[in-house]
Design an enzyme around this catalytic site. Structure first.
Site, PDB file in Angstrom:
ATOM      1  N   GLU A  38       0.842  -1.205   0.000  1.00 11.50           N
ATOM      2  CA  GLU A  38       0.000   0.000   0.000  1.00 11.50           C
ATOM      3  C   GLU A  38       0.873   1.248   0.000  1.00 11.50           C
ATOM      4  O   GLU A  38       0.611   2.213  -0.734  1.00 11.50           O
ATOM      5  CB  GLU A  38      -0.901  -0.011   1.236  1.00 11.50           C
ATOM      6  N   ASP A  42       0.741   3.819  -3.103  1.00  6.98           N
ATOM      7  CA  ASP A  42       0.322   5.201  -2.880  1.00  6.98           C
ATOM      8  C   ASP A  42       1.282   6.172  -3.562  1.00  6.98           C
ATOM      9  O   ASP A  42       0.868   7.146  -4.194  1.00  6.98           O
ATOM     10  CB  ASP A  42       0.255   5.477  -1.378  1.00  6.98           C
ATOM     11  N   ASP A 111      -7.238   1.190   0.363  1.00  7.92           N
ATOM     12  CA  ASP A 111      -5.881   0.727   0.678  1.00  7.92           C
ATOM     13  C   ASP A 111      -5.501  -0.474  -0.189  1.00  7.92           C
ATOM     14  O   ASP A 111      -4.355  -0.596  -0.645  1.00  7.92           O
ATOM     15  CB  ASP A 111      -5.787   0.343   2.154  1.00  7.92           C
ATOM     16  N   GLU A 114      -4.473   0.588  -3.688  1.00  5.96           N
ATOM     17  CA  GLU A 114      -3.084   1.059  -3.695  1.00  5.96           C
ATOM     18  C   GLU A 114      -2.107  -0.109  -3.594  1.00  5.96           C
ATOM     19  O   GLU A 114      -1.042  -0.103  -4.226  1.00  5.96           O
ATOM     20  CB  GLU A 114      -2.868   2.046  -2.548  1.00  5.96           C
TER      21      GLU A 114
END
Length: 223
Positions: A38, A42, A111, A114
């Site tokens: 994640e 991101d 989440d 990502e």
């Protein structure tokens, strides 16, 4: 789940879909949660979207690019896309998280999206990751960028014109229609007697904003 990508390393996508609650319940099996993926995803997401809008909207200042990016990479948008791809249904959750509705929790789905981005990057490299992100979000970028809720189009157009001219921009009402309680206005925006764009709306202000946005798109070559 339909993410339009085939993994060479199946363990990466398995990890991307493993919530911390699931990993904690399966420690003895060596299950890793998706938090590190994640983190990576991101960073890649922010870069890819930032790069795309930087190139596409070449006349927009930093502040407006930041607002657009924030509107696109937010939790609400990512969870929506995650549901469309079926990521929520493929998630591996601990029993407690499952029973309390974690599979439909926006934060968990976002989440996981990502994490999948991070997994695609590690599996295939930057180009597949870029394609994954843009296939997922280009339409949303286009839609959000065209609304007056993200940008004050009149101010943006004024800033663009003032870089090369001090002559004023003029907004002209060229038509009105409909009953008094539901009027529709048509407006054109002009500079040096040249029409730059036209717009329609249920108020003069809305019509002016849409005319300004059309002018910006024409200037940017996006129309």
């Amino acid at each position: 789940m339909n993410i339009n990508y085939t993994f060479s390393n199946e363990r990466l996508i398995s990890t991307a879909l493993s919530h911390s609650s699931y990993a904690n319940e399966h420690k003895n099996e060596g299950v890793e949660c998706n938090e590190r993926l994640e983190f990576l995803g991101d960073a890649i997401l922010g870069f890819v979207v930032g790069e795309y809008i930087y190139k596409k909207f070449s006349l927009w200042p930093e502040g407006k690019l930041t607002k657009l990016r924030a509107s696109v990479v937010c939790e609400t948008m990512l969870s929506k896309k995650g549901r469309e791809m079926g990521i929520n249904n493929a998630l591996k959750l601990g029993k407690g998280e499952e029973h309390t509705g974690g599979r439909e929790r926006n934060s968990i789905i976002a989440d996981a999206v990502e994490s999948v981005i991070g997994a695609v990057y590690l599996d295939g490299g930057m180009e597949p990751a870029r394609k994954f992100v843009l296939d997922m979000l280009t339409k949303e970028i286009e839609e959000i960028s065209s609304t007056v809720h993200v940008l004050d189009a009149k101010t943006t157009l004024q800033e663009i014109i003032q870089r090369t001219s001090q002559e004023p921009i003029e907004y002209r009402i060229i038509g009105e229609s409909g009953p008094a309680h539901c009027k529709s206005f048509s407006v054109e925006v002009c500079h040096r007697n040249k029409v730059l764009g036209r717009g329609e709306g249920h108020s003069k202000k809305e019509a002016e904003q849409k005319a300004a946005m059309e002018a910006i798109n024409l200037i940017n070559g996006n129309a």
